[in-house]
Write a protein that holds these residues in place. Structure first.
Motif, PDB file in Angstrom:
ATOM      1  N   SER A  71       0.820  -1.216   0.000  1.00 10.57           N
ATOM      2  CA  SER A  71       0.000   0.000   0.000  1.00 10.57           C
ATOM      3  C   SER A  71       0.848   1.258   0.000  1.00 10.57           C
ATOM      4  CB  SER A  71      -0.929   0.011   1.219  1.00 10.57           C
ATOM      5  OG  SER A  71      -1.885  -1.012   1.146  1.00 10.57           O
ATOM      6  N   CYS A  74       2.756   1.755  -3.212  1.00 11.11           N
ATOM      7  CA  CYS A  74       1.871   2.247  -4.275  1.00 11.11           C
ATOM      8  C   CYS A  74       1.627   3.742  -4.130  1.00 11.11           C
ATOM      9  CB  CYS A  74       0.543   1.508  -4.238  1.00 11.11           C
ATOM     10  SG  CYS A  74       0.596  -0.186  -4.876  1.00 11.11           S
ATOM     11  N   ASN A  75       1.464   4.206  -2.900  1.00 15.34           N
ATOM     12  CA  ASN A  75       1.271   5.636  -2.679  1.00 15.34           C
ATOM     13  C   ASN A  75       2.490   6.433  -3.113  1.00 15.34           C
ATOM     14  OD1 ASN A  75      -1.311   5.337  -1.679  1.00 15.34           O
ATOM     15  ND2 ASN A  75      -0.660   5.272   0.459  1.00 15.34           N
ATOM     16  N   PHE A 184      -3.913   4.475  -1.396  1.00 17.34           N
ATOM     17  CA  PHE A 184      -4.025   3.176  -0.730  1.00 17.34           C
ATOM     18  C   PHE A 184      -3.822   3.374   0.775  1.00 17.34           C
ATOM     19  CE2 PHE A 184      -2.836   2.249  -5.059  1.00 17.34           C
ATOM     20  CZ  PHE A 184      -3.468   1.058  -5.373  1.00 17.34           C
ATOM     21  N   ASP A 185      -4.606   2.691   1.582  1.00 16.15           N
ATOM     22  CA  ASP A 185      -4.463   2.810   3.030  1.00 16.15           C
ATOM     23  C   ASP A 185      -3.222   2.025   3.466  1.00 16.15           C
ATOM     24  OD1 ASP A 185      -4.639   2.633   5.843  1.00 16.15           O
ATOM     25  OD2 ASP A 185      -6.811   2.834   5.753  1.00 16.15           O
ATOM     26  N   PRO A 186      -2.175   2.707   3.983  1.00 18.77           N
ATOM     27  CA  PRO A 186      -0.938   2.000   4.329  1.00 18.77           C
ATOM     28  C   PRO A 186      -1.109   1.000   5.459  1.00 18.77           C
ATOM     29  CG  PRO A 186      -0.849   4.293   5.065  1.00 18.77           C
ATOM     30  CD  PRO A 186      -2.064   4.168   4.202  1.00 18.77           C
ATOM     31  N   ASN A 193      -6.190  -4.079  -0.110  1.00 24.08           N
ATOM     32  CA  ASN A 193      -5.910  -2.643  -0.196  1.00 24.08           C
ATOM     33  C   ASN A 193      -6.406  -2.055  -1.512  1.00 24.08           C
ATOM     34  OD1 ASN A 193      -3.878  -4.258  -1.385  1.00 24.08           O
ATOM     35  ND2 ASN A 193      -2.350  -2.641  -1.235  1.00 24.08           N
ATOM     36  N   ASP A 194      -6.323  -2.827  -2.585  1.00 23.25           N
ATOM     37  CA  ASP A 194      -6.850  -2.373  -3.870  1.00 23.25           C
ATOM     38  C   ASP A 194      -8.380  -2.360  -3.858  1.00 23.25           C
ATOM     39  OD1 ASP A 194      -6.838  -5.149  -3.638  1.00 23.25           O
ATOM     40  OD2 ASP A 194      -5.658  -5.499  -5.444  1.00 23.25           O
ATOM     41  N   ASN A 244      -7.797  -6.926   7.480  1.00 25.56           N
ATOM     42  CA  ASN A 244      -8.123  -5.904   6.494  1.00 25.56           C
ATOM     43  C   ASN A 244      -9.606  -5.902   6.145  1.00 25.56           C
ATOM     44  OD1 ASN A 244      -5.417  -5.400   6.606  1.00 25.56           O
ATOM     45  ND2 ASN A 244      -4.947  -6.131   4.554  1.00 25.56           N
TER      46      ASN A 244
END
Length: 358
Positions: A71, A74-75, A184-186, A193-194, A244
């Motif tokens: 996540s 990706c951020n 994305f929420d870390p 997360n996606d 999650n």
């Protein structure tokens, strides 16, 4: 109206990806030679970095001193890209010629409502479709469209379709819109997360699509967390999915949805507990529960922000299609029968309560 900008950056998140990254980047070089590739490496300890530096000098490589999770990486890619779109691509994929164009064409055709467009992901070693995007089941799982269906059983329809959720196997994301909802929420680290990001973008009114004409071939993943139906199921994977899923439900669902859907949510949780005890995953379940308790103040804060900015109801956001479990996870005939009963009961319940949701 805002004009459509087709600019795109391809982003790979790598972690001990030496077994796959060369073949992946070679296929990207053939399929999209003109597109800039950004690689964020999560502190790999194998030959991943050496392979990228030696064989793919045209790629921009960002090295992290520790594994910050899929996540957060990706951020970082979202923040460093300079194009309107970022195409997230799993490190264990290969891309045929013609893979990129349908994604951009679908984004252009559905602009300005679109937030993300995904490819058809094919499990090449199993001869099955992995997914054509999916839908958000109200018990908190993603139902994969054509999930794990044999290729021969799926009609050759390549028309783009609106879906309720997406996975990041090969996912074109509008950069500014993803950042507008927080990226994305870390806290998720990896897994769901996606799914979570796609739901937050939909809550803001941006739509998700799949372009089945864009095909990506998916391999076996990282053995620490991936599972394709054989061998031992990684306990870390179980922990991350348990935790999650709860984080997603706690932040995403309106209060009325939580109240109205409480009975099936409780029944489903009981089934998960029974499975965790039977399969030896109770430590993962307990660890996930403790994390949710510890994170609850932060989850409440994030929940308030999500709910205050939502533009569609849970009646539109959620669904009750069947569950999508990896083939091989549910083997016992009794478990398979229970799954069928729960799917039918939950679907009937959803038909009753959906009109009541906001």
């Amino acid at each position: 109206m805002e004009t459509f900008d087709p600019g795109v950056t391809i982003a790979l998140i790598t972690y001990n990806s030496a077994a796959y990254v060369r073949e992946c980047l070679q296929s990207v070089r053939r399929a999209a030679p003109e597109v800039h590739v950004l690689i964020v490496d999560n502190a790999s300890t194998d030959d991943t970095v050496e392979i990228v530096r030696r064989d793919f000098p045209e790629c921009t490589l960002t090295l992290l001193p520790q594994n910050i999770g899929h996540s957060a990486a990706c951020n970082l890619a979202l923040q460093r890209a300079e194009t309107a779109w970022v195409l997230f691509l799993d490190h264990d994929t290969t891309t045929p010629i013609g893979w990129l164009q349908p994604l951009l064409a679908t984004a252009a055709a559905t602009w300005p409502d679109v937030g993300m467009v995904g490819s058809r992901a094919v499990l090449v070693e199993q001869g099955r479709i992995h997914h054509d995007g999916g839908y958000a089941h109200y018990v908190g799982h993603m139902t994969l469209r054509n999930g794990f269906a044999p290729l021969a059983d799926v009609a050759c329809d390549t028309t783009p379709v609106e879906v309720g959720a997406q996975a990041s196997t090969s996912l074109l994301v509008h950069r500014e819109r993803a950042l507008a909802v927080g990226g994305f929420d870390p806290r998720f680290f990896i897994y769901l997360n996606d799914f979570d990001l796609s739901l937050r973008m939909r809550l803001r009114g941006w739509r998700c699509y799949v372009a089945p004409e864009s095909v990506v071939y998916h391999r076996q993943g990282n053995p620490e967390t991936s599972w394709r139906g054989s061998g031992g199921y990684p306990e870390r994977r179980a922990y991350l999915i348990y935790r999650n899923r709860w984080m997603l439900i706690a932040r995403m669902y309106a209060l009325r949805t939580l109240i109205v859907c409480l009975p099936p949510l409780v029944v489903y949780e009981m089934a998960l507990v029974a499975a965790a005890l039977r399969r030896g995953w109770w430590r993962a379940y307990w660890r996930a529960f403790r994390d949710i308790v510890r994170l609850w103040p932060a989850l409440r804060f994030h929940r308030s922000r999500i709910q205050s900015s939502r533009r569609i109801s849970d009646r539109e956001l959620l669904s009750a299609y069947g569950f999508s479990y990896v083939p091989g996870l549910i083997k016992h005939p009794a478990e398979q029968a229970i799954q069928q009963v729960l799917e039918q009961a939950f679907a009937a319940y959803w038909r009753l309560v959906q009109p009541l949701l906001e």
